[in-house]
Design an enzyme around this catalytic site. Structure first.
Site, PDB file in Angstrom:
ATOM      1  N   HIS A 139     -23.295 -20.203  51.478  1.00 16.74           N
ATOM      2  CA  HIS A 139     -24.754 -20.185  51.312  1.00 16.74           C
ATOM      3  C   HIS A 139     -25.250 -21.571  50.894  1.00 16.74           C
ATOM      4  O   HIS A 139     -26.254 -22.066  51.419  1.00 16.74           O
ATOM      5  CB  HIS A 139     -25.172 -19.159  50.247  1.00 16.74           C
ATOM      6  CG  HIS A 139     -24.834 -17.754  50.586  1.00 16.74           C
ATOM      7  ND1 HIS A 139     -24.208 -16.911  49.697  1.00 16.74           N
ATOM      8  CD2 HIS A 139     -25.035 -17.029  51.717  1.00 16.74           C
ATOM      9  CE1 HIS A 139     -24.050 -15.723  50.266  1.00 16.74           C
ATOM     10  NE2 HIS A 139     -24.532 -15.769  51.493  1.00 16.74           N
ATOM     11  N   LYS A 167     -25.876  -1.330  49.483  1.00 17.24           N
ATOM     12  CA  LYS A 167     -24.767  -2.159  49.018  1.00 17.24           C
ATOM     13  C   LYS A 167     -24.465  -1.889  47.549  1.00 17.24           C
ATOM     14  O   LYS A 167     -25.356  -1.658  46.748  1.00 17.24           O
ATOM     15  CB  LYS A 167     -25.086  -3.649  49.214  1.00 17.24           C
ATOM     16  CG  LYS A 167     -24.985  -4.092  50.653  1.00 17.24           C
ATOM     17  CD  LYS A 167     -25.021  -5.597  50.772  1.00 17.24           C
ATOM     18  CE  LYS A 167     -24.887  -6.036  52.219  1.00 17.24           C
ATOM     19  NZ  LYS A 167     -24.961  -7.476  52.365  1.00 17.24           N
ATOM     20  N   ARG A 188     -21.778 -16.854  61.134  1.00 14.16           N
ATOM     21  CA  ARG A 188     -20.377 -17.259  60.973  1.00 14.16           C
ATOM     22  C   ARG A 188     -19.575 -17.022  62.239  1.00 14.16           C
ATOM     23  O   ARG A 188     -18.632 -17.742  62.519  1.00 14.16           O
ATOM     24  CB  ARG A 188     -19.734 -16.499  59.808  1.00 14.16           C
ATOM     25  CG  ARG A 188     -20.228 -16.931  58.451  1.00 14.16           C
ATOM     26  CD  ARG A 188     -19.584 -16.083  57.390  1.00 14.16           C
ATOM     27  NE  ARG A 188     -19.873 -14.684  57.677  1.00 14.16           N
ATOM     28  CZ  ARG A 188     -20.417 -13.832  56.812  1.00 14.16           C
ATOM     29  NH1 ARG A 188     -20.691 -14.210  55.601  1.00 14.16           N
ATOM     30  NH2 ARG A 188     -20.657 -12.584  57.157  1.00 14.16           N
ATOM     31  N   SER A 220     -19.779 -13.108  50.932  1.00 14.77           N
ATOM     32  CA  SER A 220     -19.931 -12.481  49.622  1.00 14.77           C
ATOM     33  C   SER A 220     -18.975 -11.304  49.479  1.00 14.77           C
ATOM     34  O   SER A 220     -18.425 -11.070  48.393  1.00 14.77           O
ATOM     35  CB  SER A 220     -21.374 -12.017  49.415  1.00 14.77           C
ATOM     36  OG  SER A 220     -22.239 -13.129  49.347  1.00 14.77           O
TER      37      SER A 220
END
Length: 163
Positions: free
Chosen positions: A16, A40, A89, A127
């Protein structure tokens, strides 16, 4: 032109940080928008994440942190941003982000989605990976900025993480 870089950032990673550093060269006003994701399992609450990101970005001009509730495009409108910034990504991220970008364009044609690729040094960091490493007592230091590492060490005192 203002840009919003939205995410849950739970936790904020070096990936990030890499995108923020590169995006601030493209946009004079970059807003890191911290969102809460209803499905989440959060490691840090929104206030903790905002504080950790602000500490990680200390001294970086042209970047600010805000919270985001509801639809990202509505957040862009309320923050006065015409660009929605997302990192990609790999192909899995593209498959997820493409329909979101098209939906966002349909809801807010004035907000353009821009994708940035991570540096090769940070492309593998997520993460989710950091949460797994921290919860299993591993060393998260190669993946997160110092303030986040210290928060992880506090949360998981038996981890192998070091400064």
């Amino acid at each position: 032109q203002s840009a919003v870089f939205p995410g849950t950032f739970d936790p904020f990673t070096l990936g990030h940080l890499d995108l923020v550093r590169r995006a601030r060269d493209l946009f004079p006003d970059l807003i890191v928008a911290v969102a809460q994701h209803p499905t989440k399992d959060e490691m840090f609450d929104v206030a903790e994440r905002v504080a950790l990101i602000e500490e990680s970005l200390a001294g970086m001009d042209g970047v600010r942190v805000a919270t985001l509730d509801g639809l990202v495009v509505e957040g862009c409108r309320s923050l006065g941003a015409g660009v929605l910034l997302r990192g990609l990504r790999g192909s899995g991220d593209l498959e997820y982000e493409r329909p979101m970008a098209l939906s966002n364009r349909a809801m807010a044609p004035e907000v353009e989605t821009v994708f940035l690729l991570p540096s090769s040094e940070t492309a593998h960091i997520s993460s989710t990976l950091v949460r797994q490493i921290a919860r299993m007592g591993g060393d998260a230091s190669p993946f997160v900025p110092g303030p986040v590492l210290r928060a992880l060490q506090h949360r998981f005192p038996d981890s192998k993480s070091h400064d």
